[in-house]
Design a protein around this motif. Sequence first.
Motif, mmCIF file in Angstrom:
data_model
loop_
_atom_site.group_PDB
_atom_site.id
_atom_site.type_symbol
_atom_site.label_atom_id
_atom_site.label_comp_id
_atom_site.label_asym_id
_atom_site.label_seq_id
_atom_site.Cartn_x
_atom_site.Cartn_y
_atom_site.Cartn_z
ATOM 1 N N VAL A 127 5.816 4.418 -14.560
ATOM 2 C CA VAL A 127 4.798 4.229 -13.526
ATOM 3 C C VAL A 127 3.406 4.227 -14.158
ATOM 4 O O VAL A 127 2.561 3.382 -13.848
ATOM 5 N N ILE A 154 3.939 0.269 -6.698
ATOM 6 C CA ILE A 154 4.504 0.313 -8.054
ATOM 7 C C ILE A 154 5.439 -0.878 -8.268
ATOM 8 O O ILE A 154 5.389 -1.563 -9.290
ATOM 9 N N ASN A 212 4.726 8.744 5.559
ATOM 10 C CA ASN A 212 4.196 10.000 5.045
ATOM 11 C C ASN A 212 2.821 9.907 4.410
ATOM 12 O O ASN A 212 2.113 10.896 4.307
ATOM 13 N N GLU A 213 2.464 8.716 3.929
ATOM 14 C CA GLU A 213 1.261 8.635 3.098
ATOM 15 C C GLU A 213 -0.001 8.395 3.906
ATOM 16 O O GLU A 213 -1.095 8.779 3.483
ATOM 17 N N LEU A 234 -6.350 1.522 -3.630
ATOM 18 C CA LEU A 234 -5.913 0.846 -2.410
ATOM 19 C C LEU A 234 -6.865 1.054 -1.250
ATOM 20 O O LEU A 234 -6.819 0.324 -0.266
ATOM 21 N N ASN A 260 -0.615 5.182 4.819
ATOM 22 C CA ASN A 260 -0.910 3.759 4.636
ATOM 23 C C ASN A 260 -0.500 2.930 5.850
ATOM 24 O O ASN A 260 -1.175 1.965 6.201
ATOM 25 N N PRO A 275 11.271 3.189 -2.827
ATOM 26 C CA PRO A 275 11.404 1.881 -3.492
ATOM 27 C C PRO A 275 11.440 1.951 -5.013
ATOM 28 O O PRO A 275 12.073 1.126 -5.655
ATOM 29 N N ALA A 334 -0.952 9.233 -8.254
ATOM 30 C CA ALA A 334 -1.173 9.081 -6.812
ATOM 31 C C ALA A 334 -2.668 8.950 -6.511
ATOM 32 O O ALA A 334 -3.081 8.167 -5.651
ATOM 33 N N MET A 374 12.493 4.581 -6.887
ATOM 34 C CA MET A 374 13.276 5.739 -7.314
ATOM 35 C C MET A 374 13.794 5.599 -8.738
ATOM 36 O O MET A 374 13.971 6.588 -9.453
ATOM 37 N N LYS A 424 12.438 4.488 -11.353
ATOM 38 C CA LYS A 424 11.468 4.575 -12.450
ATOM 39 C C LYS A 424 11.044 6.022 -12.678
ATOM 40 O O LYS A 424 10.941 6.793 -11.719
ATOM 41 N N THR A 434 0.796 -1.227 0.000
ATOM 42 C CA THR A 434 0.000 0.000 0.000
ATOM 43 C C THR A 434 0.828 1.277 0.000
ATOM 44 O O THR A 434 0.297 2.357 -0.237
ATOM 45 N N ASP A 435 2.124 1.180 0.297
ATOM 46 C CA ASP A 435 2.999 2.339 0.109
ATOM 47 C C ASP A 435 3.083 2.582 -1.402
ATOM 48 O O ASP A 435 3.224 1.609 -2.166
ATOM 49 N N LEU A 436 2.983 3.814 -1.839
ATOM 50 C CA LEU A 436 2.913 4.087 -3.276
ATOM 51 C C LEU A 436 4.086 3.458 -4.027
ATOM 52 O O LEU A 436 3.899 2.777 -5.044
ATOM 53 N N GLY A 437 5.292 3.673 -3.522
ATOM 54 C CA GLY A 437 6.478 3.118 -4.177
ATOM 55 C C GLY A 437 6.471 1.596 -4.173
ATOM 56 O O GLY A 437 6.819 0.954 -5.173
ATOM 57 N N GLU A 438 6.072 1.002 -3.045
ATOM 58 C CA GLU A 438 6.026 -0.463 -2.963
ATOM 59 C C GLU A 438 4.930 -1.029 -3.862
ATOM 60 O O GLU A 438 5.088 -2.105 -4.434
#
Lengths: 453, 202
Positions: free
Chosen positions: A166, A143, A222-223, A193, A225, A157, A186, A159, A161, A137-141
Motif C-alpha cells: 500500500v 488503493i 465506516n469512513e 481525497l 466517504n 477491497p 490513511a 485485503m 495487500k 474514495t473508499d480507502l480500499g477502493e
Amino acid sequence: MSTPTAVPVPFARRADRALADDRMRAAVARGTGIMVQRRHEAIAELANADELRDAASAIRAATLRCLPELLARWSDNLSALGGHVHWATDAEDATAIVAGIVRRRGGKVIAKGKSMISEEIHLNEVLQRAGAEVVETDLGEFIQQLAGEPPSHIVAPAMHKDRFEVADLLSADRGAPVSPEIDDEAAYARRRLRQAFLDAGVGITGVNFAVASTGSICLVENEGNGRMCSSLPPTHIALMGLERIVADFAELDVMLNLLARSATGQALTVYTNIITGPRRSNEIDGPEELHVVVLDGGRSAALGTRFSPALHCIRCGACLNVCPVYRQVGGHAYESVYSGPIGAVLTPLLRPDDPAARELPEASSLCGACTEICPVRIPLHDLLLHLRHRDARADASRLRRAGFWLWSQAWSRRWTFRIMVLAARAGLPLLRRMRHLPDVGWLGAWRRGRELP
Amino acid sequence: MTDGGGGTPRGEFLARLGSGAPRGADTGEPPPTPAARFTTSRSGPDGFMESWTALGGTAERIPGEELPEAVAAYAARHDGPLLAAAGLGVGADLLWPDCGSQAATGAAVGVVRAVAAAAQTGTVFLRADDNRGRAAGLLPPACIFVIEAGTVVDTLGDYLRSVEDPPSQLVAVTGPSRSADIESTLVIGVHGPGEVHAILTG
C-alpha cells in the motif's frame, strides 16, 4: 445452454498461480481470520441472533416474491420527493444513464463511494473514456484504483495487500514517500481525497437497501466517504441491484442489525445514511439532484428458479471469510466482481453465457461453512451443487450420463451395494499392484490429489 | 426520465419481475420483524455514554444552560476555528453554509445538534433539515454532537420505527470515522471526524 468454448485460463490454473503468491496468501489468511473472529464476537452480543436471521431470511424471500409492487411503491415515493429513478436492463443501459447525467450535470471530477454494481457494469472505464476523472474514495477502493486492479473482497477491497505494498502505491501517487505505517497511509488518503469531494460535480455511491414505504435509500459505511459523496456534490447518483429493497423501516432494522455484525463485526457501521430525496427547499446544503439507477443485469432470470435465494444476499462477505477455497486463493482467482461462495453462485447466474463463470461452482469443497454463516440463510453449498448438476447435465454425453446413472443405481440398492463393496474389496489389491494408473482425462484429474486406501 | 440515452421503461422493467402482487398476497401475512435484543443491557444517557466511549468517543453531561461554555471549552482545546450551523445558539468562528465548504474544511471543530441517540450501540441521529445542514458534522476532524438527554432511546430500531416522515438525509453516527481496509487494522479518522464528542444536556 450455450455451446462450451475454450476457457482462456481455467480456474485450476488461476488457483495454482494464487497459491504460489505467499505474500497475498498471508494477507488474505490474516484478514479473513480477523473478520471471522470479529463477526463471531458481534453476533454473540445479540440475544436473539437466530430469530433475527430467520426473520431476515423470510423478509428477503417475501421481498423477491413481491418485487414489482415494492419497487413501484418505492419509486413512486422517491419521485414524489423529487428524486429520479432510472431502470437499467443491463450494464450498457446503466452506464449510458450515468454517462448521460454526468454529461448534463457537468463537472470534471466524480467522487465515487464503494459500489459493487459499478464494478459489475465497469462504470469507471466508461466514464473515463468520456473524459471524466473518477476518484475512488473508499480507502480500499482507492488503493485498488492506484494498483489498477479490481477489488478482491466485497467488503475489504484491498485485503490481499499488506501495508508495504500500500505504501508503494501511495508513494507513487504522491510522488514522495508515504511511510508504511497504516495511520500515515490513511492520513495521506484523507488529505488527498478531501479536495476531490469539494471539487466533484457528481458523487456516485452504491445502495445497501431501498425502503419502499418512504422512498428512501440506505447506504452504510465506516469512513465517511459515502456521506461525503452523497452530501457535497450538487448531483448524487446511487446504483442498486433490483433485489435490494425492503418494505419499511422495521424490516430495515432487522437487516441493519445483521449486516455490519456479519461484515466487519461492528454492531452498526459508523455511518448509516438514510437518504430520502434530494435536498429540500428549507435546507442549506445537500445535492440538488438525486438519481437512483436500478440494475437488472441478469437478476430477473434467476427469479422464480431454484437459484433465486442467491438474490437474498446482502453483501456482507462473511461467506468469503469462512470459505476454505477463498482463504487459500483470495478473490482475484475467481475473475469476477463477486468472489467466494456467493460469487461462485452469482457469477454464473449473472453471466450465463460465459464459460469461465460456469466453472466457478467447482471452486468449493462443499463444506457448508458458507451456508452456516450466512446471515440471511442462503443455502450456498446446495446452490453450488445445483449449479454443478445443471451444467454436468447440459454438457455430459449420453454415454457418460448413462454411466453415472448406473453408478448411482448401483450404490443405492442394498443388494447391488453389497456387490459393489465386494468388488471394491477384491479390486483394491489389483489396483495397488498396478503402479501406474492412466493419468489422463477425467480419471487422471480425479486421481491427482487422491490416494488408494 | 432519461438524460439522452439508456434506460428501460418502468413497466417493461417491472414486468420481468413477477406478477405484481403486493406483499402478503402470497402467504397471507407479512414476514416477522423482531426487534434486536442484546446480551448486555445499556439504556438512558449513562448507557449511551458507556457505549459511545467504548467506540472511542468522549462524552459529558451538563445542564442545558451551560452548553455555550462547554462547546467553547472543547473548542479551546483544539487549534483552529469552530464551525457551526446557523441557529445552534453557540458562539462560532465559522457559520455554515455562509463560510463555504473550503473554509469549513479548515475548521478544527464542528458542532451539530442531534435529534436522538441510541444507548445500546452508542448511536447519534442527525437530520439534515431545519437549517441543521450536513457539512458541520462531517467536514471538520473533530465534532461535537449536542444531544438532549431525554431523547436517548435504547436501540436503532426504537428510533427508526418512530420515524414517519424521514428528512432528505438521516444519518445514524456510531462512533468516530474509521477504516480497517489495510491489514484489517483499525484506523480512526479517515474521511469523517476522527474525534467525536457527545454533550448530553438536561
